[in-house]
Design a protein around this motif. Structure first.
Motif, short mmCIF file in Angstrom:
data_model
loop_
_atom_site.label_atom_id
_atom_site.label_comp_id
_atom_site.label_asym_id
_atom_site.label_seq_id
_atom_site.Cartn_x
_atom_site.Cartn_y
_atom_site.Cartn_z
N GLY A 150 0.78 -1.24 0.00
CA GLY A 150 0.00 0.00 0.00
C GLY A 150 0.80 1.27 0.00
O GLY A 150 0.25 2.35 0.27
N TYR A 151 2.09 1.20 -0.33
CA TYR A 151 2.93 2.39 -0.26
C TYR A 151 3.42 2.88 -1.63
O TYR A 151 4.36 3.67 -1.72
N ALA A 152 2.80 2.37 -2.71
CA ALA A 152 3.15 2.83 -4.05
C ALA A 152 1.94 2.68 -4.94
O ALA A 152 1.01 1.92 -4.64
N TYR A 153 1.91 3.42 -6.05
CA TYR A 153 0.79 3.39 -6.97
C TYR A 153 1.30 3.50 -8.41
O TYR A 153 2.37 4.06 -8.67
N GLU A 154 0.50 2.94 -9.33
CA GLU A 154 0.84 3.03 -10.75
C GLU A 154 0.13 4.24 -11.36
O GLU A 154 -1.01 4.55 -11.00
N SER A 155 0.83 4.92 -12.26
CA SER A 155 0.23 6.06 -12.96
C SER A 155 0.82 6.13 -14.36
O SER A 155 2.02 6.35 -14.53
N ASN A 156 -0.03 5.88 -15.37
CA ASN A 156 0.41 5.94 -16.78
C ASN A 156 1.61 5.05 -17.06
O ASN A 156 2.51 5.44 -17.81
#
Length: 480
Positions: A145-151
């Motif tokens: 829960g400490y990173a996210y995907e974007s494009n």
């Protein structure tokens, strides 16, 4: 251990007794260079600091696995995770393959480290050889829960991380300061917060350095490599690290490392060193003197000695005057060693030696206090010079003890190489008898008031690179 080693832990902000997790084994990870340009002064300080630690831990009897990486992908031009990969850009400008650039500057870095007498690490992993490990690390951070995907890119979510852990625990910065610094860019780009940093970057079509991943064809952010490679070669928990902490906690839930160590920065004439300030000096420029800010060339050992004259946690300010002073100080130190090697033992000593060995050990055990070690060796030089000038007598046992202290602390631990006596490149033994014979002839000429012959011998030896000094008991000589 009779006198335990204490080192300053950046995480706790205090000196702590060093206790390896699996004694006598020690695992140590140090962040190496990004190989897109010539090695410079900024590379020198951590290399020498951790080289001394590596040497001293071995001196204490530990078996050290020292890992120092090569960053050959992922270091972008701007800290905001924008722009080209630095190595890819250099390759494009010079019409080379990126790996040609990385290999060329890796070779240059190794050559400079060898000149500085920096020992090679036990393992030297390359970021490009550990893409799979870095992808696994990114997956773990996303799952926690400490990173996210974007494009197609993946970013570390510092606000989410800060809810469960304290972001900035090593640097001492708090999250609000970091967020305030980036507020002006809010809503720009693909990040939730401009302070979030890239764990994986989607490659643009023209980007040659790219690997497949669950998110995109791309490349890892340089924040990942040290955690991934440190864990691969040293395990999930090891002793000493000199890099970032957040990715380790975010991926495995704990700090991974027992002791976090960091050296302070280098300034030049009081200014922070940087290309934008025009005070950026490569090691080759120091060694050749070919830079507007330098009045002369400086030997690798002068650079090393100067860095060790300051404590590794203090700022080092480079200037011509300071380097010239270091050059003279190193010359005095090595002159003392050469006189010690030439001393004739007396039947008994006329004085009692201070316990130089214990003083050096206590200084090193006090968070690698190299300035105090150097000061102690200079105290020993005073006694050596007294004996050399006939004002004191030293027994063979005292001479042997002093030689042992110099060999252990000046050469083995501090890593100073005796270039004045030929170093590794020249063996002076075949010349010693010939030079001594010429100087005996010169002494006879002086006794006969044959000044022309005396001066001719001195001048010719100087021409050949031998520096002669007359003493009350005869003469001394050394290679200039």
């Amino acid at each position: 251990m009779e006198h335990p080693l204490f080192i300053y832990n950046t995480l706790t902000r205090r000196k702590e007794q060093f206790k390896p997790l699996n004694e006598p084994l020690v695992g140590m990870y140090v962040c190496g260079p990004t190989v897109y340009g010539d090695p410079h002064l900024g590379h020198t300080r951590p290399a020498i600091t951790f080289d001394v630690l590596f040497r001293y831990l071995q001196q204490l009897g530990y078996k050290v696995r020292y890992v120092r990486n090569i960053t050959d992908v992922g270091h972008l031009e701007h800290d905001a995770d924008e722009g080209e990969d630095k190595i890819a850009k250099k390759a494009r400008l010079e019409q080379l393959e990126p790996m040609e650039v990385a290999q060329y500057y890796t070779n240059r870095y190794h050559a400079a480290m060898q000149m500085l007498n920096v020992l090679p690490p036990s393992i030297e992993p390359h970021a490009t050889g550990h893409i799979i490990e870095q992808e696994e690390l990114v997956k773990q951070i996303i799952d926690n829960g400490y990173a996210y995907e974007s494009n197609g890119s993946v970013y570390f979510d510092i606000e989410a991380y800060n809810r469960d852990h304290r972001y900035g625990v090593l640097s001492g910065r708090n999250l609000e300061d970091i967020l305030n610094a980036s507020r002006a860019l809010e809503g720009v780009g693909e990040k939730r917060n401009q302070a979030d940093f890239a764990l994986w970057k989607k490659a643009q079509p023209e980007h040659i350095m790219r690997w497949p991943s669950p998110w995109s064809d791309g490349f890892p952010g340089w924040h990942c490599e040290c955690t991934a490679m440190g864990r691969k070669y040293l395990g999930k928990h090891f002793d000493i690290h000199e890099c970032e902490i957040a990715q380790a906690v975010a991926s495995q839930g704990d700090e991974m490392v027992h002791y976090w160590m960091h050296n302070n920065m280098i300034t030049i004439n009081g200014q922070k060193m940087g290309k934008s300030l025009g005070n950026f000096i490569t090691l080759e420029q120091f060694f050749t003197g070919d830079h507007p800010a330098l009045t002369q060339a400086y030997t690798p050992m002068t650079i090393r000695f100067f860095i060790l004259q300051a404590h590794y946690r203090g700022t080092v300010d480079f200037s011509n005057e300071a380097l010239q002073a270091a050059e003279k100080a190193l010359e005095r130190m090595l002159d003392g060693w050469h006189r010690l090697c030439a001393l004739k033992a007396a039947d008994q000593s006329s004085l009692t030696l201070d316990n130089y060995r214990q003083r050096c050990a206590e200084a090193m055990n006090d968070d690698l206090n190299t300035p105090t070690v150097i000061a102690t060796l200079f105290d020993a030089c005073k006694v050596i010079n007294q004996a050399n000038d006939g004002h004191a007598a030293l027994s063979q046992a005292d001479i042997d003890e002093l030689k042992s202290v110099f060999k252990t602390y000046l050469f083995d631990v501090l890593g100073i190489r005796d270039d004045a006596a030929g170093g590794d490149s020249v063996n002076l033994e075949p010349y010693r008898n010939a030079v001594d014979l010429l100087l005996e002839m010169r002494r006879t000429a002086k006794a006969n008031k044959d000044w022309a012959t005396s001066d001719l011998i001195r001048d010719k030896l100087a021409e050949f690179g031998f520096e002669v000094k007359d003493t009350k008991d005869g003469f001394e000589w050394k290679v200039k």
